[in-house]
Scaffold this motif. Sequence first.
Motif, PDB file in Angstrom:
ATOM      1  N   TYR A  17      41.364  47.545  43.583  1.00 31.03           N
ATOM      2  CA  TYR A  17      41.723  46.160  43.245  1.00 31.03           C
ATOM      3  C   TYR A  17      42.302  46.124  41.832  1.00 31.03           C
ATOM      4  N   GLY A  18      43.504  45.563  41.712  1.00 34.65           N
ATOM      5  CA  GLY A  18      44.128  45.447  40.386  1.00 34.65           C
ATOM      6  C   GLY A  18      44.237  43.995  39.988  1.00 34.65           C
ATOM      7  N   PRO A  19      43.256  43.490  39.247  1.00 40.88           N
ATOM      8  CA  PRO A  19      43.343  42.075  38.886  1.00 40.88           C
ATOM      9  C   PRO A  19      44.465  41.785  37.902  1.00 40.88           C
ATOM     10  N   ILE A  67      38.382  49.634  40.408  1.00 37.19           N
ATOM     11  CA  ILE A  67      39.056  48.588  39.630  1.00 37.19           C
ATOM     12  C   ILE A  67      40.169  49.196  38.796  1.00 37.19           C
ATOM     13  N   ASP A  68      41.333  48.574  38.873  1.00 37.27           N
ATOM     14  CA  ASP A  68      42.512  49.088  38.176  1.00 37.27           C
ATOM     15  C   ASP A  68      42.854  48.182  37.001  1.00 37.27           C
ATOM     16  N   PHE A  69      43.014  48.800  35.831  1.00 38.22           N
ATOM     17  CA  PHE A  69      43.290  48.017  34.627  1.00 38.22           C
ATOM     18  C   PHE A  69      44.109  48.872  33.672  1.00 38.22           C
ATOM     19  N   ASP A 181      48.144  60.318  40.438  1.00 32.90           N
ATOM     20  CA  ASP A 181      49.383  59.698  39.944  1.00 32.90           C
ATOM     21  C   ASP A 181      49.513  58.354  40.662  1.00 32.90           C
ATOM     22  N   GLN A 182      49.641  57.292  39.877  1.00 36.68           N
ATOM     23  CA  GLN A 182      49.807  55.956  40.455  1.00 36.68           C
ATOM     24  C   GLN A 182      51.264  55.536  40.263  1.00 36.68           C
ATOM     25  N   PHE A 183      51.939  55.253  41.357  1.00 33.42           N
ATOM     26  CA  PHE A 183      53.336  54.827  41.233  1.00 33.42           C
ATOM     27  C   PHE A 183      53.674  53.860  42.356  1.00 33.42           C
ATOM     28  N   TYR A 208      51.020  51.440  43.652  1.00 32.43           N
ATOM     29  CA  TYR A 208      51.028  50.072  43.110  1.00 32.43           C
ATOM     30  C   TYR A 208      52.141  49.271  43.776  1.00 32.43           C
ATOM     31  N   THR A 209      52.022  47.934  43.628  1.00 37.62           N
ATOM     32  CA  THR A 209      52.893  47.023  44.383  1.00 37.62           C
ATOM     33  C   THR A 209      52.878  47.425  45.871  1.00 37.62           C
ATOM     34  N   PRO A 210      51.667  47.636  46.441  1.00 32.65           N
ATOM     35  CA  PRO A 210      51.570  48.259  47.773  1.00 32.65           C
ATOM     36  C   PRO A 210      52.107  47.407  48.902  1.00 32.65           C
ATOM     37  N   ALA A 212      54.570  45.311  48.307  1.00 28.82           N
ATOM     38  CA  ALA A 212      55.901  44.915  47.803  1.00 28.82           C
ATOM     39  C   ALA A 212      55.953  43.436  47.437  1.00 28.82           C
ATOM     40  N   ARG A 213      54.806  42.946  46.947  1.00 22.02           N
ATOM     41  CA  ARG A 213      54.720  41.526  46.582  1.00 22.02           C
ATOM     42  C   ARG A 213      55.260  40.624  47.695  1.00 22.02           C
ATOM     43  N   ARG A 214      54.950  41.013  48.907  1.00 21.31           N
ATOM     44  CA  ARG A 214      55.322  40.252  50.111  1.00 21.31           C
ATOM     45  C   ARG A 214      56.833  40.032  50.238  1.00 21.31           C
ATOM     46  N   ILE A 252      45.731  46.810  45.268  1.00 28.70           N
ATOM     47  CA  ILE A 252      46.242  45.491  45.643  1.00 28.70           C
ATOM     48  C   ILE A 252      45.792  44.439  44.623  1.00 28.70           C
ATOM     49  N   ARG A 253      46.650  43.466  44.422  1.00 32.31           N
ATOM     50  CA  ARG A 253      46.305  42.349  43.519  1.00 32.31           C
ATOM     51  C   ARG A 253      46.219  41.066  44.332  1.00 32.31           C
ATOM     52  N   SER A 254      45.202  40.259  44.051  1.00 32.34           N
ATOM     53  CA  SER A 254      45.128  38.928  44.641  1.00 32.34           C
ATOM     54  C   SER A 254      44.191  38.080  43.796  1.00 32.34           C
ATOM     55  N   MET A 255      44.487  36.801  43.705  1.00 29.03           N
ATOM     56  CA  MET A 255      43.578  35.864  43.046  1.00 29.03           C
ATOM     57  C   MET A 255      43.069  34.853  44.068  1.00 29.03           C
ATOM     58  N   ASN A 256      43.075  35.279  45.339  1.00 30.92           N
ATOM     59  CA  ASN A 256      42.689  34.373  46.414  1.00 30.92           C
ATOM     60  C   ASN A 256      41.618  35.070  47.275  1.00 30.92           C
ATOM     61  N   ASP A 258      40.290  34.410  50.209  1.00 29.24           N
ATOM     62  CA  ASP A 258      40.600  34.634  51.636  1.00 29.24           C
ATOM     63  C   ASP A 258      41.539  35.834  51.790  1.00 29.24           C
ATOM     64  N   HIS A 259      42.521  35.904  50.895  1.00 31.09           N
ATOM     65  CA  HIS A 259      43.460  37.033  50.965  1.00 31.09           C
ATOM     66  C   HIS A 259      42.722  38.354  50.756  1.00 31.09           C
ATOM     67  N   MET A 260      41.825  38.343  49.796  1.00 25.86           N
ATOM     68  CA  MET A 260      41.165  39.607  49.456  1.00 25.86           C
ATOM     69  C   MET A 260      40.211  40.041  50.575  1.00 25.86           C
ATOM     70  N   HIS A 262      40.593  39.453  53.662  1.00 29.66           N
ATOM     71  CA  HIS A 262      41.538  39.915  54.676  1.00 29.66           C
ATOM     72  C   HIS A 262      42.052  41.330  54.326  1.00 29.66           C
ATOM     73  N   ASN A 263      42.354  41.552  53.055  1.00 29.05           N
ATOM     74  CA  ASN A 263      42.892  42.856  52.620  1.00 29.05           C
ATOM     75  C   ASN A 263      41.878  43.989  52.802  1.00 29.05           C
ATOM     76  N   LEU A 264      40.605  43.621  52.764  1.00 27.63           N
ATOM     77  CA  LEU A 264      39.583  44.666  52.895  1.00 27.63           C
ATOM     78  C   LEU A 264      39.174  44.886  54.359  1.00 27.63           C
TER      79      LEU A 264
HETATM   80  N1  LIG Z   1      50.839  51.451  36.804  1.00 26.75           N
HETATM   81  C1  LIG Z   1      51.744  50.499  36.743  1.00 26.75           C
HETATM   82  O1  LIG Z   1      52.741  50.595  35.996  1.00 26.75           O
HETATM   83  C2  LIG Z   1      51.586  49.282  37.612  1.00 26.75           C
HETATM   84  C3  LIG Z   1      52.689  48.438  37.827  1.00 26.75           C
HETATM   85  C4  LIG Z   1      52.524  47.343  38.671  1.00 26.75           C
HETATM   86  C5  LIG Z   1      51.298  47.086  39.263  1.00 26.75           C
HETATM   87  N2  LIG Z   1      50.237  47.920  39.003  1.00 26.75           N
HETATM   88  C6  LIG Z   1      48.908  47.680  39.630  1.00 26.75           C
HETATM   89  O2  LIG Z   1      49.080  47.387  41.006  1.00 26.75           O
HETATM   90  C7  LIG Z   1      48.467  46.138  41.337  1.00 26.75           C
HETATM   91  C8  LIG Z   1      49.199  45.466  42.472  1.00 26.75           C
HETATM   92  O3  LIG Z   1      50.598  45.442  42.308  1.00 26.75           O
HETATM   93  P1  LIG Z   1      51.501  44.134  42.300  1.00 26.75           P
HETATM   94  O4  LIG Z   1      50.752  43.024  41.709  1.00 26.75           O
HETATM   95  O5  LIG Z   1      52.792  44.497  41.702  1.00 26.75           O
HETATM   96  O6  LIG Z   1      51.842  43.834  43.833  1.00 26.75           O
HETATM   97  P2  LIG Z   1      51.159  43.584  45.250  1.00 26.75           P
HETATM   98  O7  LIG Z   1      49.698  43.911  45.225  1.00 26.75           O
HETATM   99  O8  LIG Z   1      52.052  44.285  46.222  1.00 26.75           O
HETATM  100  O9  LIG Z   1      51.353  42.024  45.472  1.00 26.75           O
HETATM  101  C9  LIG Z   1      50.546  41.067  44.844  1.00 26.75           C
HETATM  102  C10 LIG Z   1      50.904  39.703  45.452  1.00 26.75           C
HETATM  103  O10 LIG Z   1      50.542  39.688  46.840  1.00 26.75           O
HETATM  104  C11 LIG Z   1      49.802  38.522  47.137  1.00 26.75           C
HETATM  105  N3  LIG Z   1      48.805  38.866  48.153  1.00 26.75           N
HETATM  106  C12 LIG Z   1      47.840  39.835  48.106  1.00 26.75           C
HETATM  107  N4  LIG Z   1      47.144  39.868  49.252  1.00 26.75           N
HETATM  108  C13 LIG Z   1      47.658  38.910  50.047  1.00 26.75           C
HETATM  109  C14 LIG Z   1      47.364  38.437  51.353  1.00 26.75           C
HETATM  110  N5  LIG Z   1      46.376  38.974  52.079  1.00 26.75           N
HETATM  111  N6  LIG Z   1      48.087  37.400  51.854  1.00 26.75           N
HETATM  112  C15 LIG Z   1      49.095  36.831  51.117  1.00 26.75           C
HETATM  113  N7  LIG Z   1      49.429  37.232  49.877  1.00 26.75           N
HETATM  114  C16 LIG Z   1      48.714  38.263  49.338  1.00 26.75           C
HETATM  115  C17 LIG Z   1      49.154  38.101  45.837  1.00 26.75           C
HETATM  116  O11 LIG Z   1      49.032  36.691  45.817  1.00 26.75           O
HETATM  117  P3  LIG Z   1      47.573  35.952  45.893  1.00 26.75           P
HETATM  118  O12 LIG Z   1      46.979  36.057  44.512  1.00 26.75           O
HETATM  119  O13 LIG Z   1      47.945  34.558  46.256  1.00 26.75           O
HETATM  120  O14 LIG Z   1      46.778  36.636  46.951  1.00 26.75           O
HETATM  121  C18 LIG Z   1      50.171  38.560  44.799  1.00 26.75           C
HETATM  122  O15 LIG Z   1      51.128  37.534  44.554  1.00 26.75           O
HETATM  123  C19 LIG Z   1      48.495  45.371  40.000  1.00 26.75           C
HETATM  124  O16 LIG Z   1      47.519  44.366  39.955  1.00 26.75           O
HETATM  125  C20 LIG Z   1      48.188  46.488  39.012  1.00 26.75           C
HETATM  126  O17 LIG Z   1      46.799  46.754  38.971  1.00 26.75           O
HETATM  127  C21 LIG Z   1      50.384  49.022  38.214  1.00 26.75           C
END
Ligand SMILES: NC(=O)c1ccc[n+]([C@@H]2O[C@H](COP(=O)([O-])OP(=O)(O)OC[C@H]3O[C@@H](n4cnc5c(N)ncnc54)[C@H](OP(=O)(O)O)[C@@H]3O)[C@@H](O)[C@H]2O)c1
Length: 300
Positions: A17-19, A67-69, A181-183, A208-210, A212-214, A252-256, A258-260, A262-264
């Motif tokens: 989880y990446g808040p 936890i990812d930070f 390696d996280q990419f 990360y961005t697993p 693709a931000r939908r 994965i990142r989420s601040m919701n 229900d979404h989280m 579901h993601n698990l």
């Molecule tokens: N190492 C690096 O350089 C790097 C770079 C980028 C990211 N990261 C890490 O990767 C994590 C995730 O990457 P990311 O934020 O780019 O992209 P992501 O996880 O692909 O997408 C996050 C988006 O998806 C939505 N979402 C998540 N679950 C959902 C669901 N079940 N239904 C609908 N929407 C959903 C979230 O909105 P809601 O809040 O509304 O759910 C949020 O807007 C980051 O938090 C960070 O920890 C690392």
Amino acid sequence: MDEFKLRNGMSIPCIGYGPDSLSLMAKYPKNGRLVNRVRNKIRKELIERPQYVEMLAFTLKSGCRLIDFSASYGDGSLIAEGVNKSGMKREQVLYTTRISNRAQYDEKIEQEFESQLRGFRTDYMDILMLHWPVTDYFEKTWIKMIELKEKGLCRIIGVANCNSHHLQRLYDISGQYPEIDQFEVHPLFTQKELVSFCVKNGIQVEAYTPIARRDDRIYNPPLMKKLSDKYHKSITQLILRWHIQNGIIPIIRSMNKDHMRHNLDVFDFHILEEDMKLIDGMNINSRLRYDPDNCDFSAL
Ligand SMILES: NC(=O)c1ccc[n+]([C@@H]2O[C@H](COP(=O)([O-])OP(=O)(O)OC[C@H]3O[C@@H](n4cnc5c(N)ncnc54)[C@H](OP(=O)(O)O)[C@@H]3O)[C@@H](O)[C@H]2O)c1
């Protein structure tokens, strides 16, 4: 939750989880950065802090313990509060933090790391990564990270945003590859060659961005809708499962809530090999985030 094994034998949860940093800055233009840093901080304190802590506690209680930070996201005190609120013991949670580019330029790795430990209210970090392979600096940073590990201050050292030539360079100067390696990885950008390089050299991949931000290019095609109907799972769940079956840990990142929740919920089905290949076939090499071989590290 299912786990993967790192090459040192340690187990690691197969979803993280990446808040994040509350991510508001990304919404503003670059030249408004300073003003928005202040606005950001005020908003964070007044509105988002309780939600952030509550969300983290909820995610931990729902079974996600990785936890990812990063130091570039803040001091980690919100993470400590979230863990405290969840009632978990520190040892039940795997903390990841990353060394910021700023600390690499200033050569203040230990100082920043110590301040992360204070923020997280812990005396060791589970996973320490460098955030970006900053040209001319990342090798020195890696050597410092090895020292921190040897002192027992972190259990695993890894990297983020490293391509195979960066990983090879670290091996050549130190005789060891990073353990993680996280990419960026998702169906539009599968990075198969880099993933294979990692697998061959015992480097665990985190995506990360697993999801693709939908991105619509994943969520709209009839193929994904068809697979979603076939498995009775949402497209998001299919993608998370696709990562795990590929041996990759999605962060994965989420601040919701229900979404989280579901993601698990991705451990009660298995994607058939032929369907894994169909999802692999969506790759169009479309990177959504920064390219480590072509970016301004000082702006990240
Ligand atoms: N190492 C690096 O350089 C790097 C770079 C980028 C990211 N990261 C890490 O990767 C994590 C995730 O990457 P990311 O934020 O780019 O992209 P992501 O996880 O692909 O997408 C996050 C988006 O998806 C939505 N979402 C998540 N679950 C959902 C669901 N079940 N239904 C609908 N929407 C959903 C979230 O909105 P809601 O809040 O509304 O759910 C949020 O807007 C980051 O938090 C960070 O920890 C690392």
